[in-house]
Scaffold this motif. Structure first.
Motif, PDB file in Angstrom:
ATOM      1  N   GLY A 233       6.557  29.897  43.678  1.00 12.37           N
ATOM      2  CA  GLY A 233       5.703  28.834  44.192  1.00 12.37           C
ATOM      3  C   GLY A 233       6.268  28.346  45.505  1.00 12.37           C
ATOM      4  O   GLY A 233       6.549  27.170  45.694  1.00 12.37           O
TER       5      GLY A 233
ATOM      6  N   ARG B 215       9.339  26.428  52.950  1.00  8.90           N
ATOM      7  CA  ARG B 215      10.400  25.511  53.407  1.00  8.90           C
ATOM      8  C   ARG B 215      11.742  25.849  52.750  1.00  8.90           C
ATOM      9  O   ARG B 215      12.791  25.744  53.389  1.00  8.90           O
TER      10      ARG B 215
ATOM     11  N   ASP C 258       3.888  33.168  45.854  1.00  2.75           N
ATOM     12  CA  ASP C 258       2.944  32.072  45.664  1.00  2.75           C
ATOM     13  C   ASP C 258       1.569  32.691  45.404  1.00  2.75           C
ATOM     14  O   ASP C 258       1.282  33.796  45.872  1.00  2.75           O
TER      15      ASP C 258
ATOM     16  N   ASP D  73       0.858  35.583  40.905  1.00  3.74           N
ATOM     17  CA  ASP D  73       0.412  34.509  40.021  1.00  3.74           C
ATOM     18  C   ASP D  73       1.463  34.317  38.925  1.00  3.74           C
ATOM     19  O   ASP D  73       1.689  35.216  38.105  1.00  3.74           O
ATOM     20  N   ILE D  74       2.083  33.155  38.920  1.00  3.05           N
ATOM     21  CA  ILE D  74       3.164  32.872  37.965  1.00  3.05           C
ATOM     22  C   ILE D  74       2.695  33.046  36.520  1.00  3.05           C
ATOM     23  O   ILE D  74       3.493  33.385  35.636  1.00  3.05           O
TER      24      ILE D  74
ATOM     25  N   THR E 151      10.678  24.902  42.179  1.00  2.00           N
ATOM     26  CA  THR E 151      10.690  23.459  42.423  1.00  2.00           C
ATOM     27  C   THR E 151       9.262  22.927  42.557  1.00  2.00           C
ATOM     28  O   THR E 151       8.462  23.471  43.316  1.00  2.00           O
TER      29      THR E 151
HETATM   30  C1  LIG Z   1       3.940  21.403  45.290  1.00  4.59           C
HETATM   31  S1  LIG Z   1       4.013  23.051  45.897  1.00  4.59           S
HETATM   32  C2  LIG Z   1       5.772  23.319  45.801  1.00  4.59           C
HETATM   33  C3  LIG Z   1       6.234  24.281  46.823  1.00  4.59           C
HETATM   34  C4  LIG Z   1       7.752  24.550  46.872  1.00  4.59           C
HETATM   35  N1  LIG Z   1       8.281  25.071  45.657  1.00  4.59           N
HETATM   36  C5  LIG Z   1       8.539  23.366  47.351  1.00  4.59           C
HETATM   37  O1  LIG Z   1       9.524  22.975  46.717  1.00  4.59           O
HETATM   38  O2  LIG Z   1       8.155  22.810  48.383  1.00  4.59           O
HETATM   39  C6  LIG Z   1       3.434  24.025  44.531  1.00  4.59           C
HETATM   40  C7  LIG Z   1       3.161  25.469  44.908  1.00  4.59           C
HETATM   41  O3  LIG Z   1       2.909  26.207  43.716  1.00  4.59           O
HETATM   42  C8  LIG Z   1       1.915  27.160  44.007  1.00  4.59           C
HETATM   43  N2  LIG Z   1       1.272  27.582  42.765  1.00  4.59           N
HETATM   44  C9  LIG Z   1       0.498  26.843  41.935  1.00  4.59           C
HETATM   45  N3  LIG Z   1       0.089  27.588  40.890  1.00  4.59           N
HETATM   46  C10 LIG Z   1       0.633  28.823  41.061  1.00  4.59           C
HETATM   47  C11 LIG Z   1       0.582  30.034  40.320  1.00  4.59           C
HETATM   48  N4  LIG Z   1      -0.148  30.138  39.199  1.00  4.59           N
HETATM   49  N5  LIG Z   1       1.253  31.101  40.773  1.00  4.59           N
HETATM   50  C12 LIG Z   1       1.968  31.021  41.933  1.00  4.59           C
HETATM   51  N6  LIG Z   1       2.046  29.911  42.671  1.00  4.59           N
HETATM   52  C13 LIG Z   1       1.389  28.819  42.256  1.00  4.59           C
HETATM   53  C14 LIG Z   1       0.967  26.432  44.951  1.00  4.59           C
HETATM   54  O4  LIG Z   1       0.156  27.339  45.677  1.00  4.59           O
HETATM   55  C15 LIG Z   1       1.945  25.649  45.808  1.00  4.59           C
HETATM   56  O5  LIG Z   1       2.312  26.376  46.946  1.00  4.59           O
END
Ligand SMILES: C[S@@+](CC[C@H](N)C(=O)[O-])C[C@H]1O[C@@H](n2cnc3c(N)ncnc32)[C@H](O)[C@@H]1O
Length: 187
Positions: free
Chosen positions: A33, A38, A54, A81-82, A97
């Motif tokens: 994700g 960053r 992501d 996709d997680i 995170t």
């Molecule tokens: C709040 S952001 C956090 C980003 C990063 N980890 C950080 O600490 O800044 C959440 C991220 O999770 C990703 N995300 C949400 N569901 C997801 C999934 N099923 N598979 C992969 N990524 C996912 C979103 O696209 C987003 O970029």
């Protein structure tokens, strides 16, 4: 360290990533994700070899364009996709995170099990995830939130290098608890 994050309008890395990197030696790391990268940019500048995944294609494209522009050879951005719970490689460090709360609750156990399986002996998992507790009901409509003690219980047998369920404040002022876990797999 060059301020790549600032140059591309990204926030600084998550504070828990910064703290974890005081302990963890550079290795193969998975950033689950990663958004626009960053944390990935920071990790790569410290010498980690980063796979940054992501589900959002725009986020991955944005990170890929930074990687291309800066000719960074140590970040591989990938759409993933997680929910699949199929990381497909082993890592010394897996970071997730503020992302787990966007996952379908029915897939969380499988996602955690896959992260744990894919962590090398002596390697680390870092998770920061929103909670929903009696004292601090989660004010956000996340699909998934953790209950007290739930995340630490999922890491039985690992060394809990850091674990807390501290109160945090969202940027618009809402208060909620976050579980923060840095755990080391037995060597
Ligand atoms: C709040 S952001 C956090 C980003 C990063 N980890 C950080 O600490 O800044 C959440 C991220 O999770 C990703 N995300 C949400 N569901 C997801 C999934 N099923 N598979 C992969 N990524 C996912 C979103 O696209 C987003 O970029």
């Amino acid at each position: 360290m060059e301020d790549l994050n600032g140059r591309y309008g990204l926030n600084p890395p998550h504070s828990e990533i910064v703290q974890a990197c005081r302990l963890i030696e550079p290795c193969d790391v998975l950033d689950m994700g990663c958004s626009s990268g960053r944390n990935a940019l920071y990790l790569s500048q410290l010498g980690f070899k980063v796979t940054a995944v992501d589900a959002n294609p725009q986020a991955i494209a944005a990170l890929q364009s930074i990687v291309d522009r800066e000719a960074i050879g140590t970040i591989t951005p990938q759409i993933y996709d997680i929910h699949l719970a199929d990381i497909g490689a082993d890592y010394g460090f897996i970071a997730c995170t503020v992302t787990l709360m966007f996952i379908d609750p029915s897939r969380v156990d499988a996602v955690l099990a896959d992260m744990q399986r894919r962590t090398l002996p002596g390697g680390y998992n870092l998770i920061v995830c929103a909670m929903d507790t009696e004292q601090y009901p989660c004010p956000m409509n996340f699909p998934f939130t953790l209950q007290p003690g739930e995340l630490s219980a999922a890491y039985q047998g690992w060394e809990l290098v850091k674990y807390n369920e501290d109160l945090g404040t969202m940027h618009h002022g809402a208060q909620l608890q976050f579980a923060t876990l840095l755990a080391r797999k037995p060597g």
